[in-house]
Design an enzyme around this catalytic site. Structure first.
Site, PDB file in Angstrom:
ATOM      1  N   LYS A   1      43.441 103.472  -3.724  1.00  0.00           N
ATOM      2  CA  LYS A   1      44.694 103.249  -3.931  1.00  0.00           C
ATOM      3  C   LYS A   1      44.975 103.007  -5.317  1.00  0.00           C
ATOM      4  CE  LYS A   1      48.335 100.452  -4.026  1.00  0.00           C
ATOM      5  NZ  LYS A   1      48.562  99.524  -5.549  1.00  0.00           N
TER       6      LYS A   1
ATOM      7  N   GLY B   1      41.226  92.051  -7.423  1.00  0.00           N
ATOM      8  CA  GLY B   1      42.534  91.549  -7.836  1.00  0.00           C
ATOM      9  C   GLY B   1      42.787  89.940  -7.453  1.00  0.00           C
ATOM     10  N   SER B   2      43.972  89.645  -7.075  1.00  0.00           N
ATOM     11  CA  SER B   2      44.489  88.260  -7.057  1.00  0.00           C
ATOM     12  C   SER B   2      43.894  87.662  -5.546  1.00  0.00           C
ATOM     13  CB  SER B   2      46.086  87.986  -7.064  1.00  0.00           C
ATOM     14  OG  SER B   2      46.614  88.651  -5.956  1.00  0.00           O
TER      15      SER B   2
ATOM     16  N   GLY C   1      44.405  89.799  -2.051  1.00  0.00           N
ATOM     17  CA  GLY C   1      43.191  90.044  -1.333  1.00  0.00           C
ATOM     18  C   GLY C   1      43.286  89.111   0.174  1.00  0.00           C
TER      19      GLY C   1
ATOM     20  N   GLU D   1      36.928  91.286  -4.258  1.00  0.00           N
ATOM     21  CA  GLU D   1      36.656  90.293  -5.364  1.00  0.00           C
ATOM     22  C   GLU D   1      38.159  89.649  -5.687  1.00  0.00           C
ATOM     23  OE1 GLU D   1      36.347  90.295 -10.088  1.00  0.00           O
ATOM     24  OE2 GLU D   1      34.668  91.667  -9.144  1.00  0.00           O
TER      25      GLU D   1
ATOM     26  N   CYS E   1      37.638  89.109 -14.912  1.00  0.00           N
ATOM     27  CA  CYS E   1      37.506  88.036 -13.828  1.00  0.00           C
ATOM     28  C   CYS E   1      36.325  87.039 -14.264  1.00  0.00           C
ATOM     29  CB  CYS E   1      37.073  88.986 -12.572  1.00  0.00           C
ATOM     30  SG  CYS E   1      35.755  89.911 -12.745  1.00  0.00           S
TER      31      CYS E   1
ATOM     32  N   GLU F   1      42.957  79.534 -11.617  1.00  0.00           N
ATOM     33  CA  GLU F   1      42.673  80.528 -12.585  1.00  0.00           C
ATOM     34  C   GLU F   1      43.766  80.965 -13.472  1.00  0.00           C
ATOM     35  OE1 GLU F   1      40.655  84.969 -13.046  1.00  0.00           O
ATOM     36  OE2 GLU F   1      41.471  84.551 -11.101  1.00  0.00           O
TER      37      GLU F   1
END
Length: 498
Positions: free
Chosen positions: A149, A204-205, A209, A228, A265, A357
């Site tokens: 994707k 991603g976020s 996620g 992740e 990240c 974050e």
């Protein structure tokens, strides 16, 4: 970016399901050749692909060139893994009528590919965590077809990469359909719900996620989902380390926070230093020398701006380097580093505002009173992280330091000593993962050769006739893979080959 239609998704999913068995049964030499061909194609098309990536992401040419090289190296590394065959973990216990627990049948166990994998590309690594990044490479190496994707932040690069790589795969006779691309959020959700998809991977976020992991877990037959999500990567500096090399620590910290505009990240979000550290002026001076950098796309810029505003407005926070953030009429952002400080007690009091974050060039310096409190502070403030870093003096091994290292070992995937967490080596011993919320599953890694294990599952054959055994389990071992045999076999120990 045009989203993939439902009719197109049906064709894509059916093609992945159809090709899964053929790709799983492809010999190690042919599968490795496909991975090397993909790596060669990336390298040969570097000029075209990097130019597109620079335009779509705003990342620097040198950064993108290094990332493309890393991606090609990773593919070649997985080709070596496939040829070696040890990842199949072949175990053979031949029939033994005199086994101590009673007669034992012939048992043969190895790892098989899961089937079609859906990989959600990341925005901040348009090569290394995108169409042909680590998740795709490890799944293809495992013998799984992959549907990617594409990320909305670099759609033209995604299409160009898929075109280049599929041409190369076709050229070496790889089955058609082992790498396919879809566009659009709705397409990504619909495919994750499709029963033909057997595993998912995501970078991603935390919010996105969690939603996707919930879909994967809530299917009638749940599937593994390797996401992740988020990490603040705390760094702890002892007083002795500060006395030994304060200038080096300041240099490394600012470089790590500001690299790629902090859109990594593994960026160190918190630096714990003793009260009275004396670093503020030096950090401000170094931050002021960092040139303005474009953020990846407007959504990233807005999210960073919101976090930055919250942090700067939090009581108890002092500004070391205010930095800047500006937007154009289209909402695209450009930033320079923002560094702030707070006491350890102030961080505890304001943890709801400060601990999340900040995905961009911002970090928080935390002043602590005594190194005896570091492990307890870490335990009170942080959940799981990708990394945790310790800067200690040469030979330093106090009890508080050992307690801190123990805490980091239990709550992070990678414990660093004297370095900085940005820059993840692509190597067999790398662990890029960690306890929640760093990842949805801390049993795997998304970087390094161990990443292949996420897309495999074990199966044993009991009493199977030789003619029905798969190649890796046969006594003549046509794939020439390592076979671990029990004491009743012809050999014993890891790495033996029939």
């Amino acid at each position: 970016m045009t989203s993939t239609s439902l009719d197109e998704l049906e064709i894509i999913a059916a093609r992945a399901e159809h090709v899964a068995a053929e790709w799983a049964e492809t010999s190690p030499s042919d599968r490795a050749a496909a991975l090397v061909a993909a790596a060669d194609a990336l390298t040969a098309s570097a000029g075209e692909l990097i130019a597109i990536a620079m335009e779509e992401t705003g990342l620097a040419e040198a950064r993108l060139a290094g990332e493309l090289k890393r991606t090609a190296v990773q593919l070649r590394l997985f080709a070596e893994v496939v040829l070696d065959g040890g990842y199949l973990d072949v175990r053979i216990d031949e029939a033994d009528p005199d086994f101590v627990l009673g007669p034992r049948p012939d048992l043969r166990r190895y790892l098989i590919p899961l089937g079609p994998v859906l990989n959600y590309a990341a925005s901040n690594f348009p090569f290394a965590f995108s169409v042909l990044g680590g998740d795709t490479a490890s799944a293809l190496a495992a013998g799984c077809p992959v549907i990617v994707k594409a990320h909305s932040g670099h759609p033209r690069l995604s299409e160009a990469t898929a075109r280049v790589v599929n041409h190369a795969l076709s050229g070496v006779g790889a089955p058609d359909g082992i790498l396919q691309l879809v566009m659009g959020q709705d397409a990504g959700v619909a495919l994750l719900q499709d029963s033909r998809i057997q595993a998912g991977s995501f970078t991603g976020s935390i919010h996105a996620g969690q939603l996707l992991a919930g879909i994967a877990a809530g299917r009638p037959i749940p599937i593994p989902f390797y996401g992740e999500l988020g990490s603040v990567n705390p760094v702890f500096v002892t007083a002795d380390a500060l006395a030994e090399r304060a200038e080096q620590i300041a240099d490394g910290f600012v470089a790590s926070v500001s690299g790629s505009a902090g859109q990594l990240c593994t960026k160190p979000g918190f630096l714990f230093v003793p009260t009275g550290h004396g670093l503020a002026a030096g950090l401000a001076e170094r931050a002021a020398r960092v040139p303005e950098h474009r953020l990846l796309y407007p959504g990233i810029a807005k999210g960073f701006g919101d976090r930055r505003d919250t942090i700067l407005a939090t009581p108890g926070v002092s500004v070391i380097a205010e930095g800047s953030l500006r937007f154009d009429d289209a909402g695209q952002g450009w930033a320079t580093p923002t560094l702030v400080s707070v006491s350890a007690a102030g961080l505890v009091d304001a943890e709801d505002a400060l601990l999340d974050e900040a995905f961009g060039p911002l970090a928080i310096v935390v002043e602590y009173e005594n190194d005896h409190e570091l492990a307890d502070l870490a335990d009170e403030l942080f959940a799981g992280n990708l990394t945790g870093t310790v800067h200690a003096a040469a030979g330093e091994s106090s009890l508080p330091l050992r307690e801190l290292v123990d805490w980091l070992t239990r709550h992070t995937g990678r414990v660093l000593f004297g370095g900085w967490p940005t820059g993840v080596a692509v190597t067999p011993a790398m662990q890029h993962g960690g306890p929640w919320p760093a990842t949805t599953s801390d049993s795997g890694t998304s970087v390094g050769t161990a990443a292949i294990s996420r897309f495999l599952r074990a199966v044993s054959y009991q009493g199977a006739p030789a003619e029905l055994l798969p190649e890796p389990l046969r006594d003549d071992n046509p794939w020439d893979v390592p076979q671990r045999r029990g004491p009743a076999g012809e050999s014993s120990g890891w790495g033996s080959r029939a």
